[in-house]
Design a protein around this motif. Structure first.
Motif, mmCIF file in Angstrom:
data_model
loop_
_atom_site.group_PDB
_atom_site.id
_atom_site.type_symbol
_atom_site.label_atom_id
_atom_site.label_comp_id
_atom_site.label_asym_id
_atom_site.label_seq_id
_atom_site.Cartn_x
_atom_site.Cartn_y
_atom_site.Cartn_z
ATOM 1 N N GLY A 90 28.390 32.618 43.163
ATOM 2 C CA GLY A 90 29.016 33.611 42.281
ATOM 3 C C GLY A 90 29.458 34.792 43.123
ATOM 4 N N HIS A 91 30.264 35.697 42.550
ATOM 5 C CA HIS A 91 30.632 36.897 43.318
ATOM 6 C C HIS A 91 30.200 38.166 42.576
ATOM 7 C CE1 HIS A 91 34.484 37.863 41.098
ATOM 8 N NE2 HIS A 91 34.572 36.558 40.967
ATOM 9 N N TYR A 92 29.581 39.068 43.347
ATOM 10 C CA TYR A 92 29.061 40.296 42.738
ATOM 11 C C TYR A 92 30.057 41.453 42.825
ATOM 12 C CZ TYR A 92 27.937 41.848 47.511
ATOM 13 O OH TYR A 92 28.019 42.215 48.828
ATOM 14 N N SER A 127 32.685 39.992 32.683
ATOM 15 C CA SER A 127 33.049 38.579 32.622
ATOM 16 C C SER A 127 33.351 38.021 34.016
ATOM 17 C CB SER A 127 34.273 38.419 31.704
ATOM 18 O OG SER A 127 34.708 37.082 31.663
ATOM 19 N N ASP A 128 33.941 38.837 34.871
ATOM 20 C CA ASP A 128 34.393 38.388 36.206
ATOM 21 C C ASP A 128 33.730 39.267 37.266
ATOM 22 O OD1 ASP A 128 35.741 37.207 38.295
ATOM 23 O OD2 ASP A 128 37.694 37.988 37.767
ATOM 24 N N ASP A 129 32.546 38.938 37.800
ATOM 25 C CA ASP A 129 31.876 37.683 37.563
ATOM 26 C C ASP A 129 30.376 37.917 37.362
ATOM 27 O OD1 ASP A 129 31.605 34.799 37.598
ATOM 28 O OD2 ASP A 129 31.053 34.885 39.699
ATOM 29 N N LYS A 130 29.998 39.224 37.169
ATOM 30 C CA LYS A 130 28.553 39.478 37.135
ATOM 31 C C LYS A 130 27.879 38.832 35.929
ATOM 32 C CE LYS A 130 28.691 43.826 39.743
ATOM 33 N NZ LYS A 130 28.847 45.297 39.594
ATOM 34 N N GLU A 161 33.156 39.799 48.329
ATOM 35 C CA GLU A 161 34.545 40.056 48.760
ATOM 36 C C GLU A 161 35.534 39.145 48.054
ATOM 37 O OE1 GLU A 161 34.277 39.276 53.024
ATOM 38 O OE2 GLU A 161 33.924 41.398 53.374
ATOM 39 N N GLU A 162 35.108 38.488 46.979
ATOM 40 C CA GLU A 162 35.984 37.490 46.353
ATOM 41 C C GLU A 162 37.260 38.132 45.834
ATOM 42 O OE1 GLU A 162 37.654 34.636 43.466
ATOM 43 O OE2 GLU A 162 37.132 36.725 43.147
ATOM 44 N N GLU A 163 37.129 39.314 45.259
ATOM 45 C CA GLU A 163 38.301 39.960 44.656
ATOM 46 C C GLU A 163 39.206 40.593 45.710
ATOM 47 O OE1 GLU A 163 38.966 39.222 41.787
ATOM 48 O OE2 GLU A 163 37.228 39.253 40.457
ATOM 49 N N SER A 164 38.799 40.547 46.965
ATOM 50 C CA SER A 164 39.681 41.090 48.004
ATOM 51 C C SER A 164 39.943 40.043 49.088
ATOM 52 C CB SER A 164 39.122 42.398 48.566
ATOM 53 O OG SER A 164 37.761 42.279 48.866
ATOM 54 N N CYS A 188 30.292 29.427 38.675
ATOM 55 C CA CYS A 188 30.478 29.937 37.314
ATOM 56 C C CYS A 188 31.428 31.126 37.374
ATOM 57 C CB CYS A 188 29.136 30.337 36.699
ATOM 58 S SG CYS A 188 29.265 30.694 34.933
ATOM 59 N N ASP A 189 32.733 30.859 37.352
ATOM 60 C CA ASP A 189 33.727 31.933 37.509
ATOM 61 C C ASP A 189 34.988 31.606 36.718
ATOM 62 O OD1 ASP A 189 34.649 34.347 38.527
ATOM 63 O OD2 ASP A 189 35.305 33.508 40.439
ATOM 64 N N THR A 190 34.850 30.732 35.708
ATOM 65 C CA THR A 190 36.009 30.313 34.912
ATOM 66 C C THR A 190 35.654 30.452 33.429
ATOM 67 O OG1 THR A 190 35.216 28.048 35.145
ATOM 68 C CG2 THR A 190 36.938 28.756 36.675
HETATM 69 ZN ZN ZN Z 1 36.009 35.819 39.532
#
Ligand code: ZN
Ligand code: BES
Length: 464
Positions: A90-92, A127-130, A161-164, A188-190
Motif C-alpha cells: 500500500g502507499h502512505y 480513499s487513496d490510499d490510507k 512516493e507512489e503519488e510522485s 489494495c489501491d483500486t
Molecule cells: Zn493510490
C-alpha cells in the motif's frame, strides 16, 4: 490452525469504532510526497505505521531511501514454510490537497461525517490510499486478536512516493529482493465496480509523463506592438496539442499504436456483460457524453485504449483582469496512458521528435520527462484469483467482477519483473470518493466491508 473467518468478522464488527479512530489519526498526518516541505510528515506517517504494526507483534522497520522511507514488516510465523506467503503493498503518501478553498473542512482535519448517503471518513488520503491500506491492517489485527496468529505468512510493504512517481521503488526492490519475495502480492489501491460490486483488477494502464516548455521571444512583449509579427509560443503549443488527436479522437503520433491489441471477443463479451452505465458514471461528475475515440465502447475507452491528455497548461497572463501581452513561453504537462505492449521510452522519443518537427523558426523547446511505466496484465489463472473472487462475493451484495483499471499502479509490474511474483489487486473505493480532488472521502461502509473482505480473503488463501 483453523482458518474460518466467522469469529474474526464478529471482532471486526465490534471494533469498527476503534479502527476508524486509528485511520483518522493516520489521516491527520499530511504526508504529501511531492512537496519537499512535507518530508517530515512522510517520515511521521511511516513511523506511525511501524508503531502500529509493532503493536500487532510484527517485526516492522523503517528503511530509508534517497526519497521517503519504505516500511517493511513481517509476521512472526515466517519460519513456517507450510503456510503460503503473501506480500501486502500500500502507499502512505497522498496527493497535494490544493485547491484548499474547495474543501468543506480542512483536508488534514479528518473526521467521520454524517451525510445523506451515510457515514463517510473525510480527508486527503481517506480513499487513496490510507483507508484502503488500513483495511488490510485491521483485518490482520482482528485475526490476531481472535486466533493469536495469522494463517498466512505476511510481509507488509508500504511506500511513501507512489503519488510522485515512486523514484526509489525499483532500486529498493532490487536491493531488498531477499526480504520482499513472496508467493503473491496483494494490492489494495483500486475501487469497487459501481456502488457495490467488488472488483478484481485484471489489467492496468501504463503511464508516460512529459512536461514541455516552448519559448520564443526573450521576454514578454506588448501584443499591440509585436502581435501579428512576432511568434506566439502559446499558439504554437496549442497547435501541437490540437495535432495530438485526429478528428475521431485517435492519437496521431507515428508508431504510437504499436503493441496496442484489439479486445478479444471473449474480453469484449465479458465487459459488455458488466452493463456499465456510462451516462451515470459521467453524470456523477457533471458530464453526459463519452468524448473518447469514435466507435469504441466506454469501458474500452478507459480500460484498454491508449490516450494522450493535457494535465496542465500555462502561458501568459492568467491573473485578475486583462493584460495585452504576447507571452515569452508556454508550458504543458501531458500524460499518455498506455496499454498492451506499448513502449513508454520509445513513445517518449517519438513524441519529442514529433514536437521538434512542428516547431517553427524562433522557437525553442525543452522537455522534462516524468514517470514511464508500461501497462500490465494480471495472471488471472493463478488460483488465488478464483479464491478471492469467491471470498469477495460472500461479503458483498453482488458477485465479484473481473475488471480493467484505467489508472496506473506501476508496482504491480515490478513485482512480476523484479520479484517474479503475480499481483492481485482488489479495493473498495467508490467512483465518488474524489481521489486526487477536494473533499476526498472513504465511505465507512467501504472501510468496514473492506476489512471484512480481507478477513475472508486471508481465510480463502490459507485454505490450501
Ligand atoms: Zn493510490
Ligand atoms: N490509486 C491510484 C490508481 C487508481 C486510479 C486506481 C484510478 C483506481 C482508479 C494511484 O494512487 C494513482 O493515482 N496512480 C497514478 C500513477 C502514478 C504513477 C502517479 C495515476 O494513475 O495517475
Amino acid at each position: 490452525m483453523t482458518a474460518t473467518p466467522e469469529a474474526v468478522l464478529a471482532r471486526i464488527d465490534e471494533t469498527l469504532p476503534e479502527a476508524t479512530e486509528r485511520l483518522l489519526d493516520l489521516l491527520r498526518i499530511p504526508s504529501v510526497s511531492t512537496d519537499p516541505a512535507h518530508a517530515g510528515d512522510c517520515r511521521a506517517a511511516a513511523e506511525w505505521l511501524v508503531n502500529d504494526l509493532r503493536r500487532l507483534g510484527l517485526a516492522a522497520e523503517i528503511h530509508p531511501t534517497p526519497g521517503h522511507p519504505m516500511v517493511v514488516a513481517k509476521t512472526p510465523n515466517m519460519g513456517d514454510h507450510s503456510l503460503p506467503h503473501v506480500l501486502f503493498y500500500g502507499h502512505y503518501d497522498v496527493q497535494p490537497a490544493d485547491p484548499l478553498d474547495l474543501w468543506k473542512r480542512p483536508p488534514f482535519d479528518s473526521a467521520l461525517e454524517d451525510t445523506p448517503e451515510g457515514k463517510v471518513i473525510r480527508g486527503r488520503g481517506a480513499s487513496d490510499d490510507k483507508g484502503q491500506l488500513m483495511t488490510f491492517v485491521e483485518a490482520c489485527r482482528a485475526w490476531i486478536s481472535v486466533h493469536d496468529e495469522l494463517p498466512l505468512r505476511i510481509t507488509f510493504f508500504f511506500e511513501g512516493e507512489e503519488e510522485s512517481g515512486s523514484p526509489s521503488l525499483v532500486p529498493f526492490m532490487k536491493e531488498n529482493a531477499d526480504i520482499l519475495g513472496a508467493d503473491l502480492a496483494l494490492i489494495c489501491d483500486t475501487g469497487l465496480f459501481g456502488r457495490d460490486t467488488p472488483a478484481i483488477v485484471t489489467s492496468l494502464r501504463g503511464l508516460l509523463g512529459e512536461e514541455i516548455t516552448i519559448r520564443a521571444a526573450d521576454r514578454d512583449l506588448h501584443s499591440g506592438m509585436y502581435g501579428g509579427l512576432a511568434r506566439n509560443p502559446a499558439h504554437v503549443l496549442a497547435q501541437i496539442i490540437a495535432d495530438l488527436h485526429d478528428g475521431k479522437g485517435r492519437v496521431t503520433l507515428p508508431g504510437f499504436h504499436d503493441g496496442v491489441p484489439e479486445l478479444s471477443p471473449g474480453q469484449r463479451a465479458q465487459w459488455k456483460a458488466l452493463d456499465f452505465d456510462a451516462a451515470a458514471f459521467l453524470g456523477e461528475a457533471g458530464l453526459a457524453i463519452p468524448a473518447g475515440e469514435a466507435g469504441r465502447m466506454p469501458l474500452e475507452m478507459i480500460w484498454s485504449r491508449p490516450t494522450a491528455e493535457v494535465n496542465g497548461m500555462e502561458s501568459g497572463y492568467t491573473g485578475a483582469g486583462f493584460k495585452t501581452v504576447l507571452p515569452a513561453e508556454a508550458r504543458a504537462k501531458i500524460s499518455f496512458r498506455l496499454v498492451g505492449r506499448q513502449d513508454p521510452l520509445k513513445i517518449r522519443e517519438t513524441f519529442r521528435t514529433w514536437v521538434r518537427a512542428r516547431l517553427p523558426a524562433d522557437c525553442r523547446v525543452e522537455f522534462t520527462g516524468h514517470g514511464a511505466s508500461p501497462a500490465s496484465v494480471m495472471a488471472t489463472d493463478n488460483p488465488a484469483f478464483e479464491k478471492t473472487r469467491r471470498a469477495l462475493s460472500r461479503e458483498w451484495p453482488r458477485e465479484a467482477a473481473f475488471v480493467g483499471c484505467g489508472g496506473s499502479i506501476p508496482v504491480a509490474g515490478h513485482f512480476r519483473e523484479i520479484l517474479g511474483m503475480d499481483a492481485l489487486l482488489t479495493g473498495f473505493g467508490r467512483d465518488d470518493d474524489n481521489i486526487h480532488s477536494p473533499n476526498e472521502k472513504y465511505d465507512l461502509e467501504c472501510f468496514h466491508k473492506g476489512i471484512r473482505s480481507w478477513a475472508r480473503i486471508i481465510a480463502a488463501l490459507a485454505s490450501g
